[in-house]
Structure formats: structure tokens, C-alpha cells
Write an enzyme that holds these catalytic residues in place. Structure first.
Site, PDB file in Angstrom:
ATOM      1  N   CYS A 164      -2.753  -1.834  -1.804  1.00  0.00           N
ATOM      2  CA  CYS A 164      -1.475  -1.945  -2.514  1.00  0.00           C
ATOM      3  C   CYS A 164      -0.322  -1.862  -1.515  1.00  0.00           C
ATOM      4  CB  CYS A 164      -1.336  -0.819  -3.533  1.00  0.00           C
ATOM      5  SG  CYS A 164      -2.687  -0.763  -4.706  1.00  0.00           S
ATOM      6  N   GLY A 165      -0.565  -1.195  -0.381  1.00  0.00           N
ATOM      7  CA  GLY A 165       0.450  -1.098   0.676  1.00  0.00           C
ATOM      8  C   GLY A 165       0.382  -2.271   1.639  1.00  0.00           C
ATOM      9  N   ARG A 225      -8.047 -10.949 -15.315  1.00  0.00           N
ATOM     10  CA  ARG A 225      -7.714 -10.062 -14.194  1.00  0.00           C
ATOM     11  C   ARG A 225      -6.206 -10.065 -13.996  1.00  0.00           C
ATOM     12  NH1 ARG A 225      -8.502  -6.020 -11.230  1.00  0.00           N
ATOM     13  NH2 ARG A 225     -10.102  -5.890  -9.619  1.00  0.00           N
ATOM     14  N   LYS A 226      -5.744  -9.239 -13.065  1.00  0.00           N
ATOM     15  CA  LYS A 226      -4.321  -9.243 -12.753  1.00  0.00           C
ATOM     16  C   LYS A 226      -3.889 -10.596 -12.193  1.00  0.00           C
ATOM     17  CE  LYS A 226      -2.942  -6.806  -9.079  1.00  0.00           C
ATOM     18  NZ  LYS A 226      -2.935  -5.856  -7.900  1.00  0.00           N
ATOM     19  N   GLY A 236      -3.749   3.845   0.736  1.00  0.00           N
ATOM     20  CA  GLY A 236      -4.715   4.936   0.604  1.00  0.00           C
ATOM     21  C   GLY A 236      -6.156   4.520   0.464  1.00  0.00           C
ATOM     22  N   ARG A 276       4.855   1.803 -15.453  1.00  0.00           N
ATOM     23  CA  ARG A 276       5.276   0.707 -14.555  1.00  0.00           C
ATOM     24  C   ARG A 276       6.126  -0.283 -15.342  1.00  0.00           C
ATOM     25  NH1 ARG A 276       0.444  -2.168 -11.796  1.00  0.00           N
ATOM     26  NH2 ARG A 276       0.523  -0.405 -10.375  1.00  0.00           N
TER      27      ARG A 276
END
Ligand code: SRM
Ligand code: SF4
Length: 610
Positions: free
Chosen positions: A525-526, A256-257, A520, A137
Site C-alpha cells: 500500500c506504501g 476485486r478492487k 508494512g 475510508r
């Protein structure tokens, strides 16, 4: 090995050596960290013996380190303590050398190196789906790339088999390359750095790609140009100010992110409401100066989905202010954020712990100490504003120039398609290519007289996937990676999403884009909660026609009515649960929703009314 050669390698190797040789008092048995044959077991840092060198952990205050160590750290924190993940920036070269020399195989590497620490290099091991290969990424601030970079992505994945070596445009206006192996990674990393890109600090506990307006500098309605701001923030988080090299250890050990988005206009193309820090462009009521109202804490996850909350902070639209704001918030997040329960470690939980007002006050005080001015929340315009489309041909603010939005179905690009984009960019848009969070591309600065020729390019032929003129359903599809590559997925997404969109185009006509998002699993994430129609993978059941028994099959929960743009609002609850992902079940469901909720008209085969 890095941008400016071996001296940097020595610089970091020196630190790595120093780290390893420090007299460290371990608070945990080494057995906790499953080390295989290559790396030796390294004990945890203790608060008494922190290294005096810049690694991710060395920036943590004593109190934060003790809080982590004394509090039974979770597996990710354990791995970070056992061996600082910022070492991965140089370790990757050693691993690759040893694998190439036959001294080691990737299987013999420490599991935590392969599955956790390499994420600091932007390498995500696809252990479940393609063991030994990685998704790499990148960071593409404001989503702007050029034709030479596009060709480089294509060249990189061309080393790998065609079905694995693909390029994805992500929902953070970013690029992921697939099929990467450890032994080939250093060349790619060097190539990225030589092209002013990086993959460092793009995954796990890092600040993710900074999202900006894809129309920055082109847009007649723009309030702030987000490009210099995204670049500055990208450098803040992923460039070492000491060396000017990629990878900034100061932000190398977050809990965390962390997501940052900056919107340049009222359209909010960057989706500020689902980012940890969102900056919404607005003019200061007093001075008329353009700047940002700051919203905080938006995120999506399995455990919780939260819309950003308004703060009483307005910052100026200059680099210093935006940089200062993020620097202050990141410092509080890094040092005070949750470290034990990763499900509660996103910024929203810390903001709530303080209380929004108190948190805002703290950040404003910190900024004041650094000589940075802020103001209170500024009123937003209340006249009706229609969010603009990004696909197709649109006039720019510059006379005689156009932005041309190209649909890249589900963001997936083959190496050939990536090269085709590079070629048309060279021919028509000065080599520039912009990525969008809808996983498409925009070719900017196309001259009026060239538009017809561009549209007639063979890459947009009827037999091709990429389109400038797309239907209102296919043009609104977004999809996460899904089960083809993602180990967390409950369903296949990208291929199904692309195929279903084409089927729907033949069954229902719409006057406006209908945004169908696929994801999914509940990590979203979508971004299904922000979609017109969101399809989230889940287990479903159906009766096996042969045995008559109930069996588990792929299904989706269907969310309807999320909104984006000004005052965007998330749809938190699904309308329907456990709908089978089978054409004969899901397609009629979708047609029904498009007709009933989005003004679609049935057409073609199976069409009834118009
Ligand atoms: Fe994501 C984890 C893919 C955007 C929420 N995400 C993952 C992993 C890394 C899981 C894994 O190891 O397989 C996925 C990698 C699959 C792969 O092979 O590509 C993955 N996420 C993606 C991408 C590629 C989806 C896409 O097809 O575009 C997006 C990459 C963005 C980027 O360029 O950096 C992506 N992920 C998002 C977003 C959307 C956004 O940022 O606007 C979200 C929701 C927003 C948010 O983060 O708050 C998102 N991903 C997650 C989460 C849940 C986070 C949480 O706080 O719990 C996970 C799981 C985790 O982090 O533990 C996750
Ligand atoms: Fe993987 Fe789930 Fe994210 Fe899709 S939503 S990429 S399945 S983690």
C-alpha cells in the site's frame, strides 16, 4: 437517513425486503455462512431467481453468476452472494439504531456484515488491533477538499480517544478517519453526504478513489484539467443514476478492487503505471487535441506486482470519452474477470487472458457502439522533462498566485492539525486544500503578498510537525498504515518512518528529494516498488543476547531504484532482504544507500566524507 431523508431509506428498504423474501434456491448449505444472533441465515441467489431490483448482484449477467456459484466461490464471493453487500448502505442505519437502543452489540452482528459487507460503506473493521472500531475510508475525487470538510473530519474523530481518532491522508490522495464505531457511523455518513462527499464503495471489491493531478487548474504545463474527469468518474461509480444518491449498485459487485488514475501533465503525479486504468495526458498527433494514452493493468499485491501495459487506445480529454472508456472496461471486468482465485482477479489477468491487443480492440469497439471516438496510441514527447516538486512555494499559471505544498509527515493528522489546516486554508487559499498521493497537502491560490505571512503562521513553527520548508529526506517519506492499525502488518511503519527521517536529516544532506517509502507487508500500500528506497516489512532474525538463540524480529526488504513520472518503472526485486528495523542497523544502511545511489553527503554525527 440519506441525503434527502426517509423516502430513500424506504426505497432501499423495499428492495432489501424484496431481496430477502424472494423464493431463492440455495446452492450451498447455510452453515457455510456463519450467522450469529442478529441476521438470519440467507441462502444464495440462484441464477433462476435473481431479484429484479438494483442490487450489486442484480447487474451480473446469468453467465457470471453461474460461473461464481458453480465454481466453489471463495469466502468473499460467498458473503456477497449470501447477502448483497450493497444492502449495507441502509443496513448500517439499522445496526446503529439497534446498538444505540441496547438491542444488540457489535459482537452479535453477523461476522460477514462486520468484516466484509460494511466495507461497501467504507467501514473497515480493525478487528485485530482495535476490535469494535472501524477505519472509515472516504472518496475524495482528485484529492480536493475544503476547510469545512477538514473541520468535519476533525469533529468526527474528536468523538474518539486521541490516540485512535486520527485522520490519515492516503496513497490514493484520499482521507481515512479512525476510531469510528457502528453506532456513530450514520451521523458521519449523513454529514459526509451533506458535504458532497461519501465513504460508500471505497473499499474491498469496489472502484477506489479516483486519483488526478494535484495541480489541476493551477499548472502552466497542464495538458488536461483532471478535476471534472475525476468528479465524473467518482459519480459514475458511487452515485446511483436512478436516485442521484450515493452508492451505485451497478458497480457494487466487482470481482476485486479497481484503481483509476488520470494524469494531467507529463509529471504523472497520479502514478498511472500502478493503476488498473491509467490515463496519460498527451496531445493527439493529428488534431493537436489534448487527451489520454491509456495504460492498463498496473497493480501491486503479495502475489504479483505488475507495471501497466500500453494499449493502442487514445481517448479525448472530455467527460464523455473518459466516462465511456471506464464504463466499458468496468463492464468487461465485472462480467468476465476472475471470480474464484482472488489473487488473479485484478484487471491485468483479464487483459492477459484476452491479449493486450484484443482487449484494446474490444474496448474500442464497445466505445464505437456507444458513439465514442477513439484513436491509436499517440506518440509522446521525447525531449527531457524534469518532474516537478509539490512541496514548498511555487508559482501558478495565474499571475500573482502560488501553490504552497505542506509536508504532513506520513500523512497522519491529529484533529488539531486538521483544524489548523482548515484555518490557514480559509485565510490564504479560499478554503481549498488539495491532497497528494505522497500523503501531503497543497494550499492553492495563495497571493504573492500573503506568502510570507503564511510561512510565519504558528502552525509551521519549529516545534510543529507540519512544514512548508522541509528537508529532502523527510519531504520524500511515504508510509502505509502499518501495525498500529493494520492487521496484516509485519512491522510498525508510520511512527518509525517519521522518526527515522528526522534522524537521517541530521546525518546526510541531499540536493534532491529522496523518496523513501515504507510498507508494512507485501501488499505494498506504501508503493515501495515505485520508491527511490522502498522498505517492505518482513520477518527477520537476530540472536537473543541473553539466550544466544535466534529469534524472530521485525525486518525489512530494501528495494532501490523505482521511478515515477514519465516512463516510471517499478523495482521488482529487493536489493537486500531481512534487514533489522533497529536504529543501529537500518539507519547506517539507509545512509549508505543515500550516499552511494542518490548523491547524498554525510554530515553531522557519524559523518565522514562530505
Ligand atoms: Fe492497501 C489492503 C491500507 C493503498 C494494495 N490496504 C489494505 C487494507 C484494507 C488491509 C486491512 O484490512 O487492514 C489496509 C487498511 C489499513 C488501515 O487501517 O489503514 C490498506 N491501502 C491502504 C492505505 C490506507 C495505505 C496508506 O496508508 O495510504 C491506502 C488507501 C488508499 C485509498 O485511499 O483507497 C492503500 N493499497 C494501496 C495501494 C496504493 C495505490 O492504490 O496506489 C496498493 C497497491 C496498488 C494496488 O492496489 O494495486 C494497495 N491494499 C493493497 C492490497 C493488495 C491488492 C491485491 O490486488 O492483492 C491489499 C490486500 C487486498 O486487497 O486483499 C490492501
Ligand atoms: Fe496494511 Fe500491508 Fe497495506 Fe501496510 S501494506 S496498510 S501493512 S495491508
Amino acid at each position: 437517513h440519506r441525503q434527502d431523508g426517509t423516502s430513500t431509506m424506504m426505497f432501499y428498504s423495499f428492495y432489501s425486503l424484496l431481496l430477502v423474501s424472494l423464493p431463492i434456491v440455495s446452492a450451498f448449505p447455510a452453515a457455510l455462512f456463519t450467522q450469529k444472533t442478529y441476521t438470519t441465515s440467507r441462502p444464495l441467489y440462484s441464477t433462476k431467481s435473481r431479484p429484479a431490483v438494483p442490487s450489486g448482484s442484480s447487474f451480473l449477467p446469468e453467465s457470471t453468476l453461474s460461473r461464481i456459484i458453480d465454481n466453489a466461490p471463495n469466502p468473499t464471493e460467498k458473503a456477497k452472494l449470501a447477502r448483497d453487500p450493497t444492502n449495507a448502505w441502509t443496513d448500517i442505519y439499522d445496526f446503529a439504531d439497534k446498538i444505540r437502543n441496547g438491542e444488540l452489540t457489535w459482537e452479535e452482528l453477523d461476522g460477514a456484515d462486520v468484516d466484509i459487507r460494511l466495507k461497501w460503506v467504507g467501514m473497515l473493521h480493525r478487528r485485530k488491533k482495535n476490535p469494535g472500531t472501524f477505519m472509515m475510508r472516504l472518496k475524495v475525487p482528485n484529492g480536493i477538499v475544503n476547510s469545512s470538510q477538514m473541520r468535519f473530519f476533525a469533529d468526527c474523530v474528536s468523538k474518539y480517544p486521541e490516540d485512535v481518532g486520527v485522520i490519515d491522508i492516503t496513497t490514493r490522495q484520499n482521507i481515512q478517519m479512525r476510531g469510528v464505531t457502528i453506532e456513530t457511523a450514520p451521523d458521519i455518513i449523513d454529514g459526509l453526504h451533506a458535504r458532497n462527499l461519501t465513504s460508500f464503495q471505497s473499499a474491498l471489491d469496489n472502484v477506489r478513489n479516483v486519483v488526478g493531478s494535484p495541480l489541476a487548474g493551477l499548472d502552466p504545463l497542464e495538458l488536461v484539467d483532471t478535476r471534472p474527469l475525476c468528479n465524473a468518474l467518482n459519480d459514475l461509480v458511487s452515485m446511483d443514476p436512478l436516485t442521484g444518491l450515493r452508492g451505485n449498485p451497478k458497480w457494487g459487485n466487482l470481482g476485486r478492487k479497481f484503481n483509476i488514475a488520470i494524469s494531467g501533465s507529463r509529471d504523472d503525479f497520479a502514478h498511472t503505471h500502478i493503476n488498473d486504468i491509467g490515463m496519460q495526458a498527451v496531445k493527439n498527433e493529428g488534431t493537436g487535441e489534448a487527451g489520454f494514452n491509456v495504460v492498463l493493468g498496473g497493480y501491486m499485491s503479495i502475489k504479483r506486482v505488475a507495471e501497466s501495459v500500453k494499449t493502442d487506445i487514445w481517448v479525448r480529454g472530455d467527460i464523455e470519452s473518459v466516462h465511456g472508456l471506464c464504463d466499458c472496461i468496468l463492464e468487461v471486468f465485472r462480467d468476465e474477470g476472475e471470480r474464484k482465485d482472488r489473487q488473479k482477479a485484478r484487471l491485468m489477468w483479464l487483459v492477459e487472458k484476452y491479449g493486450v491487443e484484443e482487449f484494446g480492440r474490444k474496448i474500442k469497439d464497445m466505445m464505437k457502439e456507444r458513439g465514442l471516438e477513439t484513436d491509436g496510441w499517440q506518440g509522446q514527447p521525447d525531449d527531457k522533462f524534469e518532474r516537478r516538486g509539490l512541496l514548498g512555494v511555487h508559482k501558478q499559471k495565474q499571475e500573482g498566485l502560488n501553490r504552497v505544498g505542506v509536508l504532513v509527515p506520513v500523512g497522519r493528522l491529529s484533529r488539531h492539525e486538521a483544524r489548523e489546516i482548515a484555518d490557514v486554508a480559509d485565510k490564504y487559499s479560499g478554503g481549498e486544500v488539495r491532497l497528494t498521493v505522497e500523503q501531503n497537502v497543497i494550499l492553492p491560490n495563495v497571493k504573492d503578498q500573503d506568502v510570507t505571512d503564511l510561512l510565519a503562521e504558528p502552525m509551521f513553527g519549529n516545534d510543529k510537525r507540519l512544514k512548508v520548508k522541509s528537508g529532502n529526506i523527510e519531504g520524500g517519506v511515504v508510509s502505509c498504515t502499518g501495525s498500529q492499525f493494520c492487521g496484516l502488518a509485519m512491522i510498525e511503519t508510520k511512527q518509525t518512518a517519521e522518526r527515522y527521517a528526522l534522524i537521517l536529516e541530521g546525518l546526510v544532506a541531499c540536493d534532491n528529494t529522496v523518496r523513501i517509502h515504507w510498507t508494512g507487508c507485501p501488499n505494498s500500500c506504501g508503493q515501495v516498488q515505485a520508491a527511490d528506497i522502498g522498505l517492505m516489512g518482513c520477518p527477520a532474525r537476530k540472536v537473543d543476547p541473553d539466550t544466544g538463540k535466534s529469534m524472530a524480529v521485525p525486518g525489512v526488504n530494501i528495494f532501490v531504484g523505482g521511478t515515477i513520472g514519465e516512463n516510471g518503472a517499478l523495482q521488482m526485486e529487493p536489493d537486500k532482504k531481512g534487514v533489522l528495523v533497529e536504529e543501529e542497523t537500518l539507519i547506517p544502511e539507509l545512509v549508505e544507500i543515500i550516499v552511494e545511489r542518490f548523491g547524498g553527503r554525510r554530515i553531522g554525527k557519524g559523518g565522514m566524507a562530505t
